[in-house]
Every structure is written in structure tokens, then in C-alpha cells.
Design a protein around this motif. Structure first.
Motif, PDB file in Angstrom:
ATOM      1  N   GLU A 214      52.846 -55.261 -73.773  1.00 57.44           N
ATOM      2  CA  GLU A 214      53.667 -55.369 -74.985  1.00 57.44           C
ATOM      3  C   GLU A 214      54.672 -54.220 -75.047  1.00 57.44           C
ATOM      4  O   GLU A 214      55.851 -54.416 -75.372  1.00 57.44           O
ATOM      5  CB  GLU A 214      52.763 -55.363 -76.224  1.00 57.44           C
ATOM      6  N   ALA A 215      54.209 -53.005 -74.720  1.00 56.02           N
ATOM      7  CA  ALA A 215      55.083 -51.836 -74.742  1.00 56.02           C
ATOM      8  C   ALA A 215      56.179 -51.956 -73.683  1.00 56.02           C
ATOM      9  O   ALA A 215      57.336 -51.578 -73.916  1.00 56.02           O
ATOM     10  CB  ALA A 215      54.265 -50.570 -74.519  1.00 56.02           C
ATOM     11  N   ALA A 216      55.839 -52.497 -72.511  1.00 52.54           N
ATOM     12  CA  ALA A 216      56.815 -52.659 -71.435  1.00 52.54           C
ATOM     13  C   ALA A 216      57.893 -53.663 -71.818  1.00 52.54           C
ATOM     14  O   ALA A 216      59.085 -53.457 -71.542  1.00 52.54           O
ATOM     15  CB  ALA A 216      56.106 -53.101 -70.158  1.00 52.54           C
ATOM     16  N   VAL A 217      57.489 -54.747 -72.466  1.00 54.60           N
ATOM     17  CA  VAL A 217      58.463 -55.748 -72.919  1.00 54.60           C
ATOM     18  C   VAL A 217      59.344 -55.158 -74.020  1.00 54.60           C
ATOM     19  O   VAL A 217      60.561 -55.397 -74.058  1.00 54.60           O
ATOM     20  CB  VAL A 217      57.745 -57.023 -73.406  1.00 54.60           C
ATOM     21  N   ALA A 218      58.739 -54.366 -74.889  1.00 55.28           N
ATOM     22  CA  ALA A 218      59.512 -53.707 -75.952  1.00 55.28           C
ATOM     23  C   ALA A 218      60.565 -52.785 -75.353  1.00 55.28           C
ATOM     24  O   ALA A 218      61.704 -52.709 -75.850  1.00 55.28           O
ATOM     25  CB  ALA A 218      58.571 -52.934 -76.870  1.00 55.28           C
ATOM     26  N   TYR A 219      60.201 -52.097 -74.285  1.00 54.58           N
ATOM     27  CA  TYR A 219      61.169 -51.220 -73.611  1.00 54.58           C
ATOM     28  C   TYR A 219      62.342 -52.043 -73.080  1.00 54.58           C
ATOM     29  O   TYR A 219      63.510 -51.666 -73.255  1.00 54.58           O
ATOM     30  CB  TYR A 219      60.504 -50.460 -72.470  1.00 54.58           C
ATOM     31  N   ASN A 220      62.033 -53.161 -72.437  1.00 55.31           N
ATOM     32  CA  ASN A 220      63.096 -54.015 -71.910  1.00 55.31           C
ATOM     33  C   ASN A 220      64.014 -54.510 -73.027  1.00 55.31           C
ATOM     34  O   ASN A 220      65.244 -54.544 -72.885  1.00 55.31           O
ATOM     35  CB  ASN A 220      62.496 -55.225 -71.188  1.00 55.31           C
ATOM     36  N   LYS A 221      63.400 -54.901 -74.141  1.00 51.04           N
ATOM     37  CA  LYS A 221      64.182 -55.412 -75.275  1.00 51.04           C
ATOM     38  C   LYS A 221      65.075 -54.318 -75.843  1.00 51.04           C
ATOM     39  O   LYS A 221      66.254 -54.556 -76.160  1.00 51.04           O
ATOM     40  CB  LYS A 221      63.236 -55.950 -76.346  1.00 51.04           C
ATOM     41  N   LEU A 251      56.826 -63.229 -76.009  1.00 50.50           N
ATOM     42  CA  LEU A 251      56.494 -61.852 -76.384  1.00 50.50           C
ATOM     43  C   LEU A 251      57.766 -61.060 -76.680  1.00 50.50           C
ATOM     44  O   LEU A 251      57.810 -60.275 -77.644  1.00 50.50           O
ATOM     45  CB  LEU A 251      55.691 -61.192 -75.253  1.00 50.50           C
ATOM     46  N   TYR A 252      58.790 -61.288 -75.886  1.00 52.17           N
ATOM     47  CA  TYR A 252      60.074 -60.608 -76.073  1.00 52.17           C
ATOM     48  C   TYR A 252      60.640 -60.896 -77.467  1.00 52.17           C
ATOM     49  O   TYR A 252      61.133 -60.002 -78.170  1.00 52.17           O
ATOM     50  CB  TYR A 252      61.047 -61.077 -74.994  1.00 52.17           C
ATOM     51  N   ASP A 253      60.562 -62.142 -77.888  1.00 53.11           N
ATOM     52  CA  ASP A 253      61.104 -62.524 -79.193  1.00 53.11           C
ATOM     53  C   ASP A 253      60.294 -61.943 -80.346  1.00 53.11           C
ATOM     54  O   ASP A 253      60.844 -61.640 -81.417  1.00 53.11           O
ATOM     55  CB  ASP A 253      61.149 -64.054 -79.324  1.00 53.11           C
TER      56      ASP A 253
END
Length: 264
Positions: A214-221, A251-253
Motif C-alpha cells: 500500500e505504501a509503495a503504491v502511495a509513493y507511485n501515486k 489500490l492506486y485509486d
């Protein structure tokens, strides 16, 4: 003209002469290297012959540095490994029980699991400061990547060597603490919390999350948001193998991003 034992004359492309030395041991023809003079090539042969005929079982720690020696240290390691362990390996490897040592120099020794023997028997390791790499397909490949250590990883923060020895690359000695760029793990009273931060002019908090994915996807976003805001920086994105395309986008959304990033 008769040459010294084990010495052969050769020509470079420009026509200049040089000399190659070689020796045969246990039916194995072993090159000892190239030398500018016949006497140096002959000396290398005699040093190799003396080493291989020595009845004592020498260990790598018994190498005596001699500025007048013709035989290179790496070739010395190759020869005593062949003599003692019965396996000829062209790189400076000495076989141990269940692992092997790779000698960059008499005092710079890397340790690997036996599972890595085939790879390092065919790839020469080079060091530039703390950067250890092999030449592969015309490129320099950092050996840390073989052990899950990403190019952004920080020693002691994103990964650690369990026994404290940064030359010990046995799999049991490498612990990956953070697998993703911009993500750090903290142990709280209720369990682990994964914090995502992104560096612009200093570190900006993206948020705290319950999983590293989740944190990794948040970083990408956050990186996407900042680039849309014309931030001129090439943010490296995280690739998450655990998620297929649909899972990633859901998850990104849904993942939340701090106001500092949204309003930057």
C-alpha cells in the motif's frame, strides 16, 4: 631458439612481442598470464610449479605478498584451490564447506553460498569503492541486485547484514527491511507501520500505511501527482510483482495521499 619451460612467444596486433606462461597440472592446461619479458614468464612458471609441487596444503591466509613475484595473487588462489580441492575455477575462488570465498585481494574477501558457485565461476567481480559489480552483456551489474537489494537501498535502513559483515553475501546473512522505494518500516506497539515519503526539496510525508505494498503504491501515486504539477524530477517508481494490473489500479485509486502532496 629454445624457450624457458612453460613459456611461449606471442605477437600483439601491432607486431610487438610478449610472452605467455602456462603449466599443466592433473592433465589440466592452465594459463598463468602474459608478460613483457621471457624471464618474467619463466619466473611465473617456476613459482606455479613450486606451489603445485609443495607437499604442504597451503591456505589462502598463507599468501606472502612479494613485490618481486611474477605470479599474480588471483592466479595463486586459483592454483591452491585446484591443488587442495580438486576443482579448477578460473576466478579467484577458494572452496570451503558449504560456502566459498572470493578473493578480490589478500585482505578483501567476499563470502557466498555454494548455490552461487556457478555464477561467480563465470563472472569476475570488481570493486569501485563500495560498489561491487560484474560485467554482464556489456553492462556493469551490481551484485547486490542478486540478493534483492535495490539500487536505492540504504544499508541499515532498507537492508542489513545480520552478522555485521558487509562482505558476507550468504543468503541467511542478508535481511531486506524495506523492499520499495520511498518506504520505511517502523515497529509500533500495535505492529508494523509502513511510512511513505518522497524527496522534493527535502522529504515530504505521503502517509502511513498498514502494508508495504500500500505504501509503495502511495509513493507511485504521489510521484504521478507531483509530475503533473510540473515538478522537474525523475521519480523512480515501484514495481509491485504481487499485484496484477486490476489490483494495482484499484489500490492506486483508493490509497490516500497527504494534503501536503495534493496541495504542493
Amino acid at each position: 631458439m629454445k624457450r624457458l619451460p612453460g613459456v611461449f612467444e606471442a605477437k600483439k596486433k601491432d607486431g610487438n612481442t610478449y610472452y605467455r606462461a602456462s603449466i599443466t597440472f592433473r592433465s589440466k592446461h592452465i594459463s598463468l598470464g602474459s608478460f613483457p619479458t621471457e624471464s618474467q614468464a619463466g619466473q611465473a612458471y617456476q613459482e606455479a610449479k613450486s606451489l603445485l609441487e609443495n607437499p604442504d596444503t597451503l591456505s589462502p591466509d598463507e599468501y606472502l605478498a612479494d613485490s618481486n613475484a611474477a605470479l599474480s595473487f588471483t592466479k595463486w588462489i586459483t592454483l591452491i584451490n585446484f591443488k587442495n580441492n580438486g576443482f579448477y575455477i578460473k576466478t579467484p575462488i577458494y572452496l570451503q564447506s558449504n560456502f566459498f570465498s572470493y578473493y578480490l585481494s589478500p585482505t578483501d574477501v567476499l563470502i557466498f553460498d555454494a548455490d552461487d558457485l556457478f555464477y561467480y565461476s563465470n563472472h569476475s567481480i570488481m570493486r569501485r569503492g563500495n560498489h561491487l559489480f560484474v560485467a554482464e552483456y556489456g553492462m556493469q551489474t551490481n551484485i547486490h541486485s542478486r540478493y534483492g537489494i535495490k539500487n536505492f537501498a540504504r544499508l541499515g535502513v532498507d537492508y542489513r547484514f545480520v552478522n555485521g559483515d558487509t562482505n558476507d553475501f550468504r543468503y541467511s546473512n542478508i535481511e531486506i527491511l524495506n523492499s520499495y522505494h520511498g518506504v520505511t518500516c517502523q515497529n509500533k506497539g500495535t505492529g508494523k507501520i509502513y511510512t511513505a515519503k518522497i524527496h522534493i526539496h527535502g522529504d515530504y510525508m505521503i502517509g502511513n500505511y498498514t502494508t508495504d505494498v500500500e505504501a509503495a503504491v502511495a509513493y507511485n501515486k504521489a510521484a504521478d501527482i507531483l509530475q503533473k504539477k510540473k515538478i522537474k524530477k525523475n521519480f523512480e517508481r515501484n514495481y509491485i510483482e504481487k499485484l496484477n494490473s486490476d489490483e494495482y489500479h484499484r489500490l492506486y485509486d483508493s490509497v490516500s495521499i497527504s494534503k501536503k502532496i495534493l496541495e504542493y
